[in-house]
Design a protein around this motif. Structure first.
Motif, PDB file in Angstrom:
ATOM      1  N   ILE A 253       0.806  -1.071   0.086  1.00 54.96           N
ATOM      2  CA  ILE A 253      -0.098  -0.085   0.080  1.00 54.96           C
ATOM      3  C   ILE A 253       0.771   1.216  -0.067  1.00 54.96           C
ATOM      4  O   ILE A 253       0.553   2.274  -0.836  1.00 54.96           O
ATOM      5  N   VAL A 254       1.934   1.180   0.778  1.00 55.56           N
ATOM      6  CA  VAL A 254       2.855   2.674   0.889  1.00 55.56           C
ATOM      7  C   VAL A 254       4.214   1.971   0.904  1.00 55.56           C
ATOM      8  O   VAL A 254       4.559   1.148   1.350  1.00 55.56           O
ATOM      9  N   ASN A 255       5.069   2.614   0.025  1.00 56.50           N
ATOM     10  CA  ASN A 255       6.419   2.211   0.066  1.00 56.50           C
ATOM     11  C   ASN A 255       7.309   3.543   0.173  1.00 56.50           C
ATOM     12  O   ASN A 255       6.908   4.621  -0.520  1.00 56.50           O
ATOM     13  N   THR A 256       8.184   3.631   1.053  1.00 63.44           N
ATOM     14  CA  THR A 256       8.899   4.926   1.567  1.00 63.44           C
ATOM     15  C   THR A 256      10.231   4.546   1.360  1.00 63.44           C
ATOM     16  O   THR A 256      10.862   3.614   2.046  1.00 63.44           O
ATOM     17  N   GLU A 257      11.005   5.499   0.655  1.00 60.34           N
ATOM     18  CA  GLU A 257      12.325   5.246   0.775  1.00 60.34           C
ATOM     19  C   GLU A 257      12.995   6.708   1.228  1.00 60.34           C
ATOM     20  O   GLU A 257      12.603   7.491   0.427  1.00 60.34           O
ATOM     21  N   LEU A 258      13.600   6.834   2.310  1.00 53.70           N
ATOM     22  CA  LEU A 258      14.234   7.984   2.804  1.00 53.70           C
ATOM     23  C   LEU A 258      15.352   8.648   1.749  1.00 53.70           C
ATOM     24  O   LEU A 258      16.360   7.823   1.370  1.00 53.70           O
ATOM     25  N   SER A 259      15.265  10.068   1.632  1.00 56.52           N
ATOM     26  CA  SER A 259      16.167  10.573   0.458  1.00 56.52           C
ATOM     27  C   SER A 259      16.903  11.174   1.671  1.00 56.52           C
ATOM     28  O   SER A 259      18.138  12.008   1.220  1.00 56.52           O
ATOM     29  N   THR A 260      16.632  11.745   2.983  1.00 57.35           N
ATOM     30  CA  THR A 260      17.398  12.139   3.930  1.00 57.35           C
ATOM     31  C   THR A 260      17.256  11.149   5.047  1.00 57.35           C
ATOM     32  O   THR A 260      16.602  10.446   5.225  1.00 57.35           O
TER      33      THR A 260
ATOM     34  N   VAL B 221      -2.433   3.785   6.574  1.00 54.81           N
ATOM     35  CA  VAL B 221      -2.976   2.500   6.029  1.00 54.81           C
ATOM     36  C   VAL B 221      -3.945   3.502   4.915  1.00 54.81           C
ATOM     37  O   VAL B 221      -4.000   2.927   3.582  1.00 54.81           O
ATOM     38  N   GLY B 222      -4.633   4.588   5.163  1.00 52.98           N
ATOM     39  CA  GLY B 222      -5.756   5.136   4.082  1.00 52.98           C
ATOM     40  C   GLY B 222      -6.698   3.977   3.960  1.00 52.98           C
ATOM     41  O   GLY B 222      -7.324   3.239   4.404  1.00 52.98           O
ATOM     42  N   THR B 223      -7.414   4.412   2.585  1.00 51.77           N
ATOM     43  CA  THR B 223      -8.404   3.482   2.353  1.00 51.77           C
ATOM     44  C   THR B 223      -7.960   2.835   0.794  1.00 51.77           C
ATOM     45  O   THR B 223      -8.461   3.407  -0.279  1.00 51.77           O
ATOM     46  N   PRO B 224      -7.132   1.826   0.794  1.00 52.75           N
ATOM     47  CA  PRO B 224      -6.607   1.374  -0.455  1.00 52.75           C
ATOM     48  C   PRO B 224      -7.809   0.651  -1.279  1.00 52.75           C
ATOM     49  O   PRO B 224      -8.671   0.354  -1.024  1.00 52.75           O
TER      50      PRO B 224
ATOM     51  N   SER C 151      19.681   7.972   5.466  1.00 51.80           N
ATOM     52  CA  SER C 151      19.141   7.953   3.703  1.00 51.80           C
ATOM     53  C   SER C 151      19.264   6.773   3.032  1.00 51.80           C
ATOM     54  O   SER C 151      20.143   6.057   3.356  1.00 51.80           O
ATOM     55  N   GLY C 152      18.159   6.238   2.331  1.00 51.83           N
ATOM     56  CA  GLY C 152      18.329   4.831   1.641  1.00 51.83           C
ATOM     57  C   GLY C 152      17.418   3.956   2.388  1.00 51.83           C
ATOM     58  O   GLY C 152      17.214   2.833   1.798  1.00 51.83           O
ATOM     59  N   SER C 153      17.058   3.993   3.476  1.00 51.88           N
ATOM     60  CA  SER C 153      16.517   3.409   4.423  1.00 51.88           C
ATOM     61  C   SER C 153      14.991   3.129   3.637  1.00 51.88           C
ATOM     62  O   SER C 153      14.316   4.175   3.100  1.00 51.88           O
ATOM     63  N   VAL C 154      14.387   1.904   3.647  1.00 53.01           N
ATOM     64  CA  VAL C 154      13.326   1.563   3.163  1.00 53.01           C
ATOM     65  C   VAL C 154      12.058   1.128   3.963  1.00 53.01           C
ATOM     66  O   VAL C 154      12.495   0.300   4.783  1.00 53.01           O
ATOM     67  N   PHE C 155      10.946   1.601   4.050  1.00 47.40           N
ATOM     68  CA  PHE C 155       9.796   1.060   4.670  1.00 47.40           C
ATOM     69  C   PHE C 155       8.632   0.754   3.904  1.00 47.40           C
ATOM     70  O   PHE C 155       8.108   1.638   3.087  1.00 47.40           O
ATOM     71  N   ASP C 156       7.953  -0.532   4.021  1.00 42.55           N
ATOM     72  CA  ASP C 156       6.841  -0.907   3.225  1.00 42.55           C
ATOM     73  C   ASP C 156       5.736  -1.330   4.155  1.00 42.55           C
ATOM     74  O   ASP C 156       5.902  -1.993   5.010  1.00 42.55           O
ATOM     75  N   LEU C 157       4.481  -0.850   3.822  1.00 37.38           N
ATOM     76  CA  LEU C 157       3.316  -1.154   4.442  1.00 37.38           C
ATOM     77  C   LEU C 157       2.536  -1.753   3.343  1.00 37.38           C
ATOM     78  O   LEU C 157       2.355  -1.405   2.555  1.00 37.38           O
ATOM     79  N   ALA C 158       1.795  -3.248   3.778  1.00 32.11           N
ATOM     80  CA  ALA C 158       1.470  -3.981   2.980  1.00 32.11           C
ATOM     81  C   ALA C 158       0.092  -4.624   3.808  1.00 32.11           C
ATOM     82  O   ALA C 158       0.148  -4.566   4.918  1.00 32.11           O
ATOM     83  N   VAL C 159      -0.688  -5.359   3.051  1.00 30.93           N
ATOM     84  CA  VAL C 159      -1.757  -6.247   3.358  1.00 30.93           C
ATOM     85  C   VAL C 159      -1.401  -7.466   2.741  1.00 30.93           C
ATOM     86  O   VAL C 159      -1.128  -7.669   1.759  1.00 30.93           O
ATOM     87  N   VAL C 160      -2.066  -8.520   3.411  1.00 28.86           N
ATOM     88  CA  VAL C 160      -2.166  -9.817   3.265  1.00 28.86           C
ATOM     89  C   VAL C 160      -2.936  -9.763   1.746  1.00 28.86           C
ATOM     90  O   VAL C 160      -4.055  -9.387   2.111  1.00 28.86           O
ATOM     91  N   ASP C 161      -2.514 -10.563   0.789  1.00 32.44           N
ATOM     92  CA  ASP C 161      -3.518 -10.650  -0.457  1.00 32.44           C
ATOM     93  C   ASP C 161      -4.396 -11.602  -0.315  1.00 32.44           C
ATOM     94  O   ASP C 161      -4.251 -13.070  -0.651  1.00 32.44           O
ATOM     95  N   GLU C 162      -5.760 -11.221  -0.011  1.00 32.73           N
ATOM     96  CA  GLU C 162      -6.887 -12.169   0.399  1.00 32.73           C
ATOM     97  C   GLU C 162      -7.320 -12.956  -0.954  1.00 32.73           C
ATOM     98  O   GLU C 162      -7.973 -13.938  -0.941  1.00 32.73           O
ATOM     99  N   MET C 163      -6.851 -12.304  -2.281  1.00 32.22           N
ATOM    100  CA  MET C 163      -6.986 -12.973  -3.332  1.00 32.22           C
ATOM    101  C   MET C 163      -6.595 -14.434  -3.459  1.00 32.22           C
ATOM    102  O   MET C 163      -6.873 -15.321  -4.399  1.00 32.22           O
ATOM    103  N   TYR C 164      -5.442 -14.737  -2.654  1.00 33.33           N
ATOM    104  CA  TYR C 164      -4.851 -16.191  -2.552  1.00 33.33           C
ATOM    105  C   TYR C 164      -5.413 -16.961  -1.906  1.00 33.33           C
ATOM    106  O   TYR C 164      -5.397 -18.420  -1.672  1.00 33.33           O
ATOM    107  N   ALA C 165      -6.718 -16.597  -1.119  1.00 31.94           N
ATOM    108  CA  ALA C 165      -7.439 -17.270  -0.070  1.00 31.94           C
ATOM    109  C   ALA C 165      -8.192 -18.311  -0.719  1.00 31.94           C
ATOM    110  O   ALA C 165      -8.678 -17.989  -1.753  1.00 31.94           O
TER     111      ALA C 165
END
Length: 179
Positions: A9-16, A25-28, A156-170
């Motif tokens: 849902i969110v991928n953040t890579e720090l530039s500083t 989370v928002g409303t994906p 700088s360069g550190s990466v953070f991902d926020l994801a949800v389990v893909d329920e389409m595979y259930a």
């Protein structure tokens, strides 16, 4: 690390450098109802070997409990803490190019019927591996995850991902199958 299918849902890579990173989370827009949250961290500290800490929904109260098991070199340790103001997720390195981190899962993160548990795997380069479990003593649905360190900043360069389990595979109905 955790072998489950996810959708980022969110991928953040720090530039500083940054002292905290908050992922909302928002409303994906997904073709399924999301239930379980996954967060991935691949980061490096600017100094020292600080802990990676986590808070949900900006809650700074003493509402977090955790247990962590750590293997470093040839020794193993464990620690349990209650009534903390954050969850301990892992430890970072600050050695150049030695990124650390891991991944954690929050089952039923968006439910309002129970406290939120966390299961995590993390490591500090080749120096240590960690397995942890935690509990956020709140029944609110998770709307944001704040990640910070105990005594440093993220480089700088550190990466953070926020994801949800893909329920389409259930497999529909799989939870009722008795073997």
């Amino acid at each position: 690390m955790l072998s489950i299918p996810t959708r980022t849902i969110v991928n953040t890579e720090l530039s500083t450098t940054a002292s905290t990173v908050t992922l909302s989370v928002g409303t994906p827009s997904l073709p399924f109802t999301h239930r379980h949250l996954v967060v991935r961290v691949n980061a490096i500290a600017t100094t020292g070997t600080p802990n990676i800490l986590v808070r949900f929904n900006t809650d700074t109260g003493a509402n977090y409990n955790y247990q962590i098991m750590k293997g470093a070199v040839s020794s193993a340790t464990a620690d349990r803490s209650s009534a903390q103001t954050s969850l301990l997720f892992g430890i970072l390195s600050s050695t150049a190019n030695e990124f650390s981190g891991g991944e954690f899962l929050v089952p039923d993160a968006f439910s309002t019927r129970s406290y939120k548990s966390l299961v995590a795997l993390s490591g500090q380069v080749e120096d240590s591996v960690h397995s942890s479990g935690g509990l956020w003593l709140d029944t609110s649905a998770i709307t944001s995850v704040t990640i910070f360190t105990s005594a440093s900043t993220f480089a700088s360069g550190s990466v953070f991902d926020l994801a949800v389990v893909d329920e389409m595979y259930a497999v529909p109905g799989a939870e009722t199958i008795v073997v």
